[in-house]
Design an enzyme around this catalytic site. Structure first.
Site, PDB file in Angstrom:
ATOM      1  N   GLU A  87       0.813  -1.216   0.000  1.00  0.00           N
ATOM      2  CA  GLU A  87       0.000   0.000   0.000  1.00  0.00           C
ATOM      3  C   GLU A  87       0.846   1.265   0.000  1.00  0.00           C
ATOM      4  OE1 GLU A  87      -0.697  -2.683   1.805  1.00  0.00           O
ATOM      5  OE2 GLU A  87      -2.686  -3.272   1.107  1.00  0.00           O
ATOM      6  N   HIS A  96     -10.772  -4.975  10.224  1.00  0.00           N
ATOM      7  CA  HIS A  96     -11.412  -4.697   8.939  1.00  0.00           C
ATOM      8  C   HIS A  96     -12.657  -3.831   9.105  1.00  0.00           C
ATOM      9  CE1 HIS A  96      -8.837  -7.830   7.254  1.00  0.00           C
ATOM     10  NE2 HIS A  96      -9.224  -7.453   6.057  1.00  0.00           N
TER      11      HIS A  96
END
Ligand code: TPP
Ligand code: MG
Lengths: 330, 327
Positions: free
Chosen positions: B60, B129
């Protein structure tokens, strides 16, 4: 390198040394603020690589130790010094400072303060070059300790997977601030680490500009010919502390002495004197001229330039009058 | 006007912008061959090829930085980060470089990147998450933050974000990609700044953004049908900057404010809107403003506890009734 180029570049490196040493004084005089990282001792790295490249055509970026890379890329030394003095005539109008020298026109894409931050940025510039179909390359100079950041590995991997035209130059001065390389880094030879990504690499003496130049030629030819990234490790040493706030207590006198004997300016000067290309007096004459030029021209300009106006405080935060903020060009 | 899903609206915006400008690219994990986790780039790989629809490694920080670097030389990357929880790994590049490069270069470089990423609590995805990170992005100068609550906004905001010269973070939601809504057939650009009146009312203003707009709208229906309270709902689709004028106008009309957010209360949209109300129209208020926020906990796995952690429509109704002294 051709004899005339060697002579010219020796003079340029002498200028770089005097420029940096004058920055040191200006910092002590409190004319320069913040963090100041000097390049003295490492000149042959930037000059050797960029002599072999096309500054102004190729994109260049580096860390906070960035004055000399900017100047060699074509940013005016006056604009760099004025930036260090935080003046409106500085290359970044006094908003950047020593660690953030930029010259977009010269394709000097900046100095960045986060260790390792430029790794993916350089890969991205290379991606842009590839998309647009130019023959430029992107050259990213960073230190040895930066290679312990995650983005080093991420960027090498992406550069290789996508065959990006990027040259990573590792200026291995053996230290990340006060931590010697073997105390922080499992594999001390940095060029070996990129083997993990199947990227060609070399390790050469970074104090001898001719050696650097020859290695950089090979590296740049590789990258420019579309064969993907390359990693060049240059063994070098900084003569000053990491920054001005560094006492330098972690290095031995013996080690410093050893590297002082390998001063990149002296190596080239002695070689050119030996070959009869220049005389010692000529070199001394240059030195006198350069010191005067820095004082009378560059420092004077920086001193006499105005402070940035208050309207600059929030001028560049967001794009000015961007039509899409209002949903279209109205 | 066609009714399409949120992901289809995003896909259409990608497609149109990539057709218009060969330097618009998109990148992210599994967005190409696989078509995208949320299908926002479905079919684009076949249409535009691997140089422009880029399946990235799971890096990322690396690929976000790469997109930012590419944007320095004229490329317009749309970066999808699969989940906002993973965006933490890209924060250095977004905050330290994209948001600051124009400033610290004295206006010489800029980073016109779009970073899209879904946040929010979905269905028992657990603590790592279920983050809601808009508050983190909106606290940084030099970055725009928008958060579409419906397909029309998803389409129109992405269209404008791609063309804007600032870095724009688009905060999407895990649960909203299949939501349906009308999107104009012709090209449509949303302003990146402002707010929308999602429901007109006169008695109290419910401020929502992204998914909480829908909680506010549902609460407004209950308040109207069961309690005779006519609530206005303001959709704060731009989180940075927040629409000071819009907030002031609505509160000056209704004299009451309830801010509804899916995130934890501290340093968030609610506290920021309250500060704006204080600064802009304190003396218009008939009652202290109220926040309806998530509990200050990581999101639990257990479904019952997960539901307890985030606000519900009923929580919004209760907060309004309490503010009116009716409970
Ligand atoms: C992300 C980050 N961590 C830590 C620092 C503090 N820091 C600045 S320079 C430096 C050492 C870097 O050494 P190296 O990469 O070898 O470059 P050199 O200074 O030797 O040229 C450190 C730790 C920083 N600026 N950024
Ligand atoms: Mg070092």
């Amino acid at each position: 390198m051709k004899p005339a180029d060697k002579k010219r570049v020796l003079k340029e490196m002498l200028f770089a040394r005097r420029f940096e040493e004058r920055c040191y004084e200006a910092y002590v005089e409190r004319k320069i603020g913040g963090f100041l990282h000097l390049y003295s001792g490492e000149e042959a790295c930037a000059y050797g690589v960029l002599e072999a490249a096309k500054p102004g055509h190729d994109y260049v970026m580096t860390s906070y130790r960035d004055h000399i890379h900017a100047i060699k890329s074509g940013v005016s030394p006056k604009a760099v010094m004025a930036e260090l003095f935080a003046k409106e005539t500085g290359c970044c109008k006094g908003l950047g400072g020593s660690m953030h020298i930029f010259g977009a026109e010269q394709r000097f894409m900046g100095g960045y303060a986060l260790v390792g931050g430029p790794f993916p940025l350089a890969a991205g510039i290379a991606k842009g070059i590839k998309l647009k179909g130019g023959d430029e390359i992107c050259i990213c100079f960073l230190g040895d300790a930066a290679n312990n950041q995650g983005v080093f590995h991420e960027s090498l991997n992406m550069a290789k997977v996508w065959d990006l035209p990027v040259l990573y130059v590792c200026e291995n001065n053996l230290y990340g601030i006060g931590t010697r390389i073997e105390r922080s880094t499992a594999v001390v030879d940095q060029y070996k680490r990129v083997g993990a990504y199947d990227i060609p690499s070399a390790q050469v003496d970074g104090q001898d500009i001719e050696t650097v130049y020859d290695a950089a030629k090979i590296a740049i030819d590789h990258v420019r010919s579309g064969k993907g990234p390359y990693f060049l490790e240059l063994m070098t040493y900084r003569y000053r502390g990491h920054s001005m706030s560094d006492s330098n207590a972690y290095r031995t006198k013996e080690e410093e002495q050893l590297w002082n004997e390998r001063d990149p300016l002296n190596i080239l000067r002695d070689r050119l004197v030996g070959a009869g290309e220049i005389t010692v007096d000529e070199y001394k004459q240059w030195d006198t001229e350069i010191i005067a030029e820095i004082e009378d021209d560059i420092i004077k300009f920086a001193e006499e330039s105005p402070e940035p106006s208050a309207e600059l405080l929030d001028k560049y935060v967001l794009a000015e009058n961007d039509p899409w903020v209002r949903g279209g060009a109205k | 006007m066609a009714e399409i899903m949120y992901w289809e609206a995003l896909r259409r915006a990608h497609d149109e912008e990539m057709t218009r400008d060969p330097l618009v690219i998109c990148m992210g994990e599994d967005i190409g061959v696989a078509g995208g986790t949320y299908k926002a780039t479905n079919g684009l790989f076949d249409k535009y090829g691997p140089e422009r629809v880029i399946d990235t490694p799971i890096s990322e920080g690396g690929y976000t930085g790469l997109g930012i670097g590419a944007s320095f030389v004229g490329v317009r990357p749309i970066i999808e980060i699969m989940s906002v929880n993973f965006a933490w790994l890209a924060m250095d590049q977004v905050f330290n470089t994209a948001a600051k490069v124009r400033y610290m270069s004295g206006g010489q470089l800029e980073a016109p990147v779009v970073v899209r990423s879904p946040g929010g609590t979905a269905h028992q995805l657990g603590a790592q998450h279920s983050a809601r990170m808009e508050k983190v992005f909106m606290g940084v100068a030099g970055l725009r933050v928008v958060t579409p609550s419906n397909p029309r906004q998803a389409y129109g905001l992405l269209k404008s974000a791609v063309r804007c010269n600032d870095p724009v973070f688009i905060n999407e939601h895990e649960l909203m990609y299949n939501m349906k809504g009308d999107v104009p057939d012709e090209e449509y650009f949303m302003p990146l700044e402002g707010s929308e009146v999602a429901r007109e009312g006169i008695d109290v203003t419910l401020f929502g953004y992204n998914i909480s707009v829908h909680w506010c709208l549902a609460a407004a229906e209950i308040l109207a049908s069961k309690h005779g309270i006519n609530a206005e709902v303001i959709d704060l689709y731009s989180l940075s900057p927040l629409d000071r004028e819009g907030i002031k106008a609505s509160v000056s009309k209704t004299h009451r404010a309830v801010i509804v957010e899916e995130a934890e209360p501290a340093v968030g949209v609610g506290s920021e809107v309250m500060a704006i109300i204080n600064e802009e129209c304190f003396f218009e208020l008939d009652a202290p403003p109220v926040r309806v926020s998530a509990k200050n906990v990581p999101i639990p796995y257990n479904h019952t506890l997960e539901k307890m952690a985030i606000p519900t429509t009923q929580d919004v109704v209760d907060a309004v009734l309490k503010q009116f002294g009716l409970s």
